[in-house]
Design an enzyme around this catalytic site. Structure first.
Site, PDB file in Angstrom:
ATOM      1  N   GLY A   1     -16.229 -19.695  28.710  1.00  0.00           N
ATOM      2  CA  GLY A   1     -16.853 -20.953  28.338  1.00  0.00           C
ATOM      3  C   GLY A   1     -18.365 -20.894  28.484  1.00  0.00           C
ATOM      4  N   SER A   2     -18.929 -21.997  28.932  1.00  0.00           N
ATOM      5  CA  SER A   2     -20.391 -22.121  28.949  1.00  0.00           C
ATOM      6  C   SER A   2     -21.073 -21.220  29.958  1.00  0.00           C
ATOM      7  CB  SER A   2     -20.785 -23.572  29.203  1.00  0.00           C
ATOM      8  OG  SER A   2     -20.413 -24.386  28.110  1.00  0.00           O
ATOM      9  N   THR A   3     -20.336 -20.630  30.917  1.00  0.00           N
ATOM     10  CA  THR A   3     -20.995 -19.687  31.820  1.00  0.00           C
ATOM     11  C   THR A   3     -21.503 -18.470  31.067  1.00  0.00           C
ATOM     12  OG1 THR A   3     -18.891 -18.603  32.393  1.00  0.00           O
ATOM     13  CG2 THR A   3     -19.616 -20.435  33.800  1.00  0.00           C
TER      14      THR A   3
END
Length: 489
Positions: free
Chosen positions: A215-217
């Site tokens: 995801g956004s990591t």
């Protein structure tokens, strides 16, 4: 009479020669086949006729041996077994060995020639050395904080010391007690069947053997690629990113959870996790640039061992531009282990350098004399130092002003990135909550710890699940534990 004596002597010599030849034939040519015959129990009996060496955490043994008085004499015991199972694995008389028990089996079982001062003499006499010890890099306080933080939720935590690569914590939940598998009786068989049929997969090491959409990591990697390539030169300049963003070559429109993402500068987009900005940045960097950046961080590496094997994290190198957009925000085929994402955070913390993570500080003989030490680990520069400095600034903003406020630690500098990864058919699965971070205490010359946390089944309503709300507090507790521990000398 003399002639009969000579004949008898000659016949005796022939018999003796035949006996010696036959014995040599059995030992040299047939010995391996006899030794490997399943009906031959002597190797198994010999393996368990003495105590196994210890695995140590923070100077204390977390494994031991119990004298059963049976033919397979010594069984493995575990102190706080579920806490350390993702590190120790199990040593079972019936089912073999896993993880550190397997990777360091020769030292622990006493069969490593390096345990003897005179290995050739041992080969001649067939003497067996006492089992050696394995000293881990784990910080017991950090391990406990990670384990307690996850609690009953499925997930994993990995923590690394950025400047060395030492693994400080490695936790997977749910866990299990390896002692249940140590022996060879009916109870061991029942435990094995129960653990393997459990849908929660307690024996799966989620920290190193399970990959998730990050995801956004993953936007940390995309931001590094954009800054290194010159696609972005100013953190506060608009990025010319529409909202919503139509994926190239498709009619699919990508939207944001956050507001005000249209043309948002990288600083704002990172702080509030604008998908559209990072999807377009990935496309602007291009497949080759994104592939190189991801692989520099460690994605697609099939050879990582710590010393047991780690599942390779993946970044698809055959994507079109639309798929690249999704890959650049940690979706599509992008997948990562928690250990890999801890390495990403550690690279930012250590000035753009990635160090190979390791779990064994040294191995020793039973008396404590060293056999082998980890030594210094080479560093690989994965981004410009100036890029790492700017990413440190961005990650710090996430914690002080953005979605990662719950990871803030009084008196310390903390950088982080939240992530909520969609998965399942039509993104119908419960989102994974991610948080990656690093922390530097007041008075520290460099960041002391980098952490990655993933929670699979957050105990909250779907709309409330987030990396900042679910995973960040766990990361905070691990970072605090390390910062409160005196640095290793």
């Amino acid at each position: 009479m003399t002639r009969y004596i000579r004949h008898a002597t000659a016949f005796g010599v022939v018999l003796l020669t035949a006996l010696l030849v036959h014995t040599a034939w059995l030992q040299v040519l047939q010995g391996p086949s006899y030794g490997g015959n399943p009906a031959n129990r002597r190797p198994t009996i010999a393996r368990y006729e003495q105590p196994r060496g210890r695995i140590l955490v923070g100077g204390r043994a977390v494994t031991g041996s119990r004298d059963t008085g049976e033919q397979l004499r010594y069984e493995r015991t575990y102190t706080q077994g579920p806490l350390y199972a993702p590190v120790t694995g199990f040593a079972s008389q019936r089912y073999g060995t896993t993880l550190l028990e397997h990777a360091e089996d020769r030292v622990l079982s006493g069969t490593d020639p390096m345990l003897s001062a005179f290995p050739l003499w041992n080969d001649f006499t067939r003497a067996q050395n006492p089992g050696g010890d394995v000293v881990t890099t784990l910080d017991p306080a950090a391990q406990r904080a990670a384990y307690t933080g996850l609690g009953a939720r499925r997930g994993a935590v990995a923590a690394i010391e950025p400047t060395t690569g030492r693994i400080l914590a490695l936790v997977s939940a749910p866990s299990y007690d390896p002692a249940e598998l140590s022996g060879n009786g009916p109870a061991v068989t029942r435990a094995w069947n129960r653990l393997n049929s459990d849908p929660a997969q307690p024996m799966l090491n989620r920290a190193v053997r399970q990959t998730y959409p990050p995801g956004s990591t993953f936007k940390v990697v995309t931001a590094a690629a954009a800054l290194d390539s010159g696609v972005v030169t100013d953190l506060d300049e608009p990025t010319d990113s529409p909202d919503p963003y139509t994926l190239p070559g498709t009619t699919t429109r990508l939207a944001n959870e956050a507001e005000d993402c249209e043309d948002a500068p990288l600083r704002y987009a990172f702080e509030f996790s604008c998908n559209t900005v990072f999807a377009k940045l990935g496309v602007d960097v291009g497949v080759a640039g994104m592939r190189a950046a991801a692989q520099d961080f460690g994605f697609n590496d099939r050879g990582l061992r710590i010393p047991f094997s780690v599942a390779p994290s993946s970044f698809d190198t055959t994507v079109d531009r639309g798929q690249l957009a999704l890959s650049s925000i940690g979706q599509y085929n992008t997948r990562a282990t928690p250990l890999q994402m801890a390495m990403v955070a550690a690279a930012v913390a250590d000035g753009g350098q990635v160090r190979t993570p390791y779990l064994v500080e040294r191995t020793t003989r039973s008396g404590g004399d060293p056999v082998a030490t980890a030594g210094s680990r080479s560093a690989r520069q994965v981004m410009h130092p100036s890029t790492a400095e700017r990413l440190q600034e961005l990650m710090t903003d996430v914690v002080t002003e953005g979605t990662g406020r719950s990871a803030a630690i009084r008196g310390a500098t903390v950088g982080g990135k939240t992530g909520t990864a969609q998965h399942g058919v039509g993104n119908t699965g419960m989102p994974y909550a991610w948080f990656v971070s690093w922390a530097q205490g007041r008075g520290d010359t460099a960041p002391r710890v980098a952490v990655a946390v993933v929670v699979e089944d957050a105990s909250a309503r779907r709309g409330d699940i987030s990396g900042g709300g679910t995973a960040a507090p766990i990361a905070k507790s691990v970072m605090e534990a390390v910062l409160h521990t005196p640095p290793a000398r």
